[in-house]
Motif scaffolding. Structure first.
Motif, PDB file in Angstrom:
ATOM      1  N   LEU A 128       3.389   8.888   1.192  1.00  0.00           N
ATOM      2  CA  LEU A 128       2.641   7.056   0.959  1.00  0.00           C
ATOM      3  C   LEU A 128       1.867   7.471   0.727  1.00  0.00           C
ATOM      4  CD1 LEU A 128       3.061   7.532   5.200  1.00  0.00           C
ATOM      5  CD2 LEU A 128       5.082   6.934   3.419  1.00  0.00           C
ATOM      6  N   TYR A 129       1.057   8.320  -0.091  1.00  0.00           N
ATOM      7  CA  TYR A 129      -0.256   8.003  -0.854  1.00  0.00           C
ATOM      8  C   TYR A 129      -0.523   9.113  -2.065  1.00  0.00           C
ATOM      9  CZ  TYR A 129      -1.664   9.886   3.610  1.00  0.00           C
ATOM     10  OH  TYR A 129      -1.720  11.044   4.857  1.00  0.00           O
TER      11      TYR A 129
ATOM     12  N   TYR B 148       0.733  -0.845   0.094  1.00  0.00           N
ATOM     13  CA  TYR B 148       0.109   0.303  -0.432  1.00  0.00           C
ATOM     14  C   TYR B 148       0.655   1.283   0.353  1.00  0.00           C
ATOM     15  CZ  TYR B 148       1.034  -0.984   5.009  1.00  0.00           C
ATOM     16  OH  TYR B 148       2.001  -1.454   6.103  1.00  0.00           O
TER      17      TYR B 148
ATOM     18  N   PRO C 117      -8.033   6.912   6.370  1.00  0.00           N
ATOM     19  CA  PRO C 117      -8.989   6.149   5.501  1.00  0.00           C
ATOM     20  C   PRO C 117      -7.348   5.315   4.663  1.00  0.00           C
ATOM     21  CG  PRO C 117      -8.675   8.230   5.462  1.00  0.00           C
ATOM     22  CD  PRO C 117      -8.623   8.271   6.105  1.00  0.00           C
ATOM     23  N   PHE C 118      -7.977   4.250   3.847  1.00  0.00           N
ATOM     24  CA  PHE C 118      -6.095   4.003   3.229  1.00  0.00           C
ATOM     25  C   PHE C 118      -6.627   4.928   1.543  1.00  0.00           C
ATOM     26  CE2 PHE C 118      -6.308   2.102  -1.088  1.00  0.00           C
ATOM     27  CZ  PHE C 118      -5.154   1.873  -0.992  1.00  0.00           C
ATOM     28  N   ILE C 119      -5.407   5.592   1.375  1.00  0.00           N
ATOM     29  CA  ILE C 119      -5.404   5.962   0.186  1.00  0.00           C
ATOM     30  C   ILE C 119      -4.952   5.573  -1.247  1.00  0.00           C
ATOM     31  CG2 ILE C 119      -5.214   8.309  -0.859  1.00  0.00           C
ATOM     32  CD1 ILE C 119      -6.071   9.867   1.779  1.00  0.00           C
TER      33      ILE C 119
ATOM     34  N   MET D  37      -5.513   1.590   8.636  1.00  0.00           N
ATOM     35  CA  MET D  37      -5.811   2.144   7.641  1.00  0.00           C
ATOM     36  C   MET D  37      -7.576   1.275   7.283  1.00  0.00           C
ATOM     37  SD  MET D  37      -2.790   2.078   5.075  1.00  0.00           S
ATOM     38  CE  MET D  37      -2.801   0.550   5.766  1.00  0.00           C
TER      39      MET D  37
ATOM     40  N   GLU E 126      -1.847  -2.219  11.796  1.00  0.00           N
ATOM     41  CA  GLU E 126      -2.457  -2.397   9.627  1.00  0.00           C
ATOM     42  C   GLU E 126      -3.786  -3.056  10.604  1.00  0.00           C
ATOM     43  OE1 GLU E 126      -1.144   0.114   8.767  1.00  0.00           O
ATOM     44  OE2 GLU E 126       1.702   1.062   9.382  1.00  0.00           O
TER      45      GLU E 126
ATOM     46  N   ARG F  61       1.083   1.366  13.505  1.00  0.00           N
ATOM     47  CA  ARG F  61       0.099   1.054  13.861  1.00  0.00           C
ATOM     48  C   ARG F  61      -0.249  -0.871  13.099  1.00  0.00           C
ATOM     49  NH1 ARG F  61      -2.465   5.068   9.103  1.00  0.00           N
ATOM     50  NH2 ARG F  61      -2.390   6.886  10.683  1.00  0.00           N
TER      51      ARG F  61
HETATM   52  N1  5AD Z   1      -3.271   4.831   2.680  1.00  0.00           N
HETATM   53  C1  5AD Z   1      -2.720   5.251   3.903  1.00  0.00           C
HETATM   54  N2  5AD Z   1      -2.266   5.193   5.237  1.00  0.00           N
HETATM   55  C2  5AD Z   1      -1.084   4.631   4.843  1.00  0.00           C
HETATM   56  N3  5AD Z   1      -0.202   4.468   5.056  1.00  0.00           N
HETATM   57  C3  5AD Z   1       0.770   3.929   4.361  1.00  0.00           C
HETATM   58  N4  5AD Z   1       0.778   3.873   3.156  1.00  0.00           N
HETATM   59  C4  5AD Z   1      -0.837   4.701   3.217  1.00  0.00           C
HETATM   60  C5  5AD Z   1      -2.166   4.992   2.055  1.00  0.00           C
HETATM   61  N5  5AD Z   1      -1.380   4.550   0.529  1.00  0.00           N
HETATM   62  C6  5AD Z   1      -0.373   4.628   7.222  1.00  0.00           C
HETATM   63  C7  5AD Z   1       0.203   3.353   6.913  1.00  0.00           C
HETATM   64  C8  5AD Z   1       1.631   3.794   8.128  1.00  0.00           C
HETATM   65  C9  5AD Z   1       1.524   4.931   8.560  1.00  0.00           C
HETATM   66  C10 5AD Z   1       3.219   5.699   8.595  1.00  0.00           C
HETATM   67  O1  5AD Z   1       1.115   5.419   7.021  1.00  0.00           O
HETATM   68  O2  5AD Z   1      -0.524   2.494   8.444  1.00  0.00           O
HETATM   69  O3  5AD Z   1       1.580   2.196   8.724  1.00  0.00           O
END
Ligand code: 5AD
Length: 343
Positions: free
Chosen positions: A306-307, A67, A230-232, A200, A161, A159
């Motif tokens: 990261l996103y 991710y 939120p995941f992005i 996330m 995760e 985290r």
């Molecule tokens: N979207 C959202 N959160 C993210 N993290 C890493 N990649 C993504 C993503 N694509 C978060 C993870 C990590 C934190 C540093 O950032 O949960 O533990």
């Protein structure tokens, strides 16, 4: 009575798995939950929001999490490392702006050895005896967590995760294990750190039952902090084509966690702010009580991605902090000038 489960959570701070699930799948509880969580945070912290100065000191990472934009396999990232002096400058600048917690966050970068990291932590500890030092650079041997703690670090963010090992294996390559992740969290706690776990929301393959397991894990582990966003998707990762997590679900989880662990330090995360212009405010109104403005130099900010579409809650300068202060004032909150430890 829709309020029954919310009332139980408010009074007993724990629910059964079936009850958590009912809260998560059924929108009828949303407003009661949010209201109860906001009141809970106000009762404990008043209208004060803690700020943490985030310093993203390296985007090198040996891991290949599916991710994450700074995964080792992403050849499109321009890699950088801050020096000890760069980091101390960020802290000095942050201190002047009023920050009393510094968060050193980075990828798992082998070049930052135990010796180098302990030297950096000791230097911050010496120059800023009244500040909390939070670390966040992944899984390390227990002995290294211990030496960093002995050098003066106070808190660690890692985290979990996802609390489900099978789900974990769908988000990470085989060399990373859920078991070790959880072991690290318990090591950190035993050493004496204030520890943050987190997840996330809407990561690929996540089910509602997984989220219930996350809540049960949080209930067992009793973290001092929880990072929820939120995941992005990031375009240069295997998960580029998955959709982003839900803001509503993120807010709901913040509220549930506030009610489970009334004193928990709960940031309104950058990821939340990245999906919604007033995401930061929404998080606070759902029960969050921490904001983590970015103190990294500009060269780092553009490369610690990261996103995609990552927002930056600003503290680059006094003016950016003033904007944050005004935004919080508008919803009835102020910035605290204390370290904001868990207690
Ligand atoms: N979207 C959202 N959160 C993210 N993290 C890493 N990649 C993504 C993503 N694509 C978060 C993870 C990590 C934190 C540093 O950032 O949960 O533990």
């Amino acid at each position: 009575m829709y309020d029954d489960i919310v009332l139980k959570l408010q009074k007993e701070h724990r629910l059964s798995a079936a009850e958590y699930k009912e809260l998560l799948v059924n929108p009828v509880y949303d407003s009661a939950l949010q209201e109860a969580a906001r009141r809970q945070a106000l009762e404990i912290f008043g209208n004060e929001i803690y700020i943490r100065g985030l310093i993203e000191f390296t985007n090198y990472c040996k891991n290949n999490c599916y991710y994450c934009g700074i995964r080792a396999g992403n050849k499109n990232v321009e890699r950088y490392r801050l020096t000890k002096d760069d980091i101390l400058l960020c802290c000095e600048h942050g201190y002047e702006l009023g920050f009393r917690t510094f968060v050193l966050q980075g990828g798992e970068d082998k070049l930052f050895t135990e010796e180098i990291l302990c030297d950096i932590v000791s230097a911050i500890r010496k120059e800023f005896p009244d500040c909390a030092i939070t670390l966040s650079f992944g899984e390390l041997p227990r002995s290294m967590y211990q030496s960093l703690f002995d050098s003066g670090a106070n808190r660690y963010l890692l985290r979990h995760e996802t609390a489900n090992p099978i789900h974990y294996s769908k988000l990470h390559p085989e060399n990373l294990s859920h078991e070790n992740r959880i072991k690290c969290l318990y090591d950190l706690k035993e050493i004496g750190y204030q520890v943050g776990c987190g997840l996330m929301v809407g990561s690929p393959y996540q089910t509602v039952d997984n989220l219930v397991e996350d809540l049960m894990f949080i209930g067992d582990f009793k973290p001092h902090m929880v990072g929820i966003g939120p995941f992005i998707p990031h375009k240069d990762t295997p998960f580029a084509h998955y959709s982003a997590g839900s803001v509503q679900m993120t807010l709901k989880l913040l509220s549930i966690i506030r009610l489970m662990e009334p004193r928990v330090l709960l940031p309104s995360t950058t990821a939340l702010a990245s999906l919604m212009p007033d995401g930061c405010e929404q998080g606070i109104l759902a029960g969050a009580n921490v904001v983590m403005p970015n103190l990294s130099p500009d060269i780092a900010k553009s490369k610690y991605i990261l996103y995609n579409n990552k927002s930056s809650v600003g503290a680059q300068d006094a003016n950016a902090l003033l904007v944050l202060r005004q935004r919080l004032n508008k919803i009835g909150y102020t910035i605290s000038n204390s370290r904001g430890d868990y207690n």
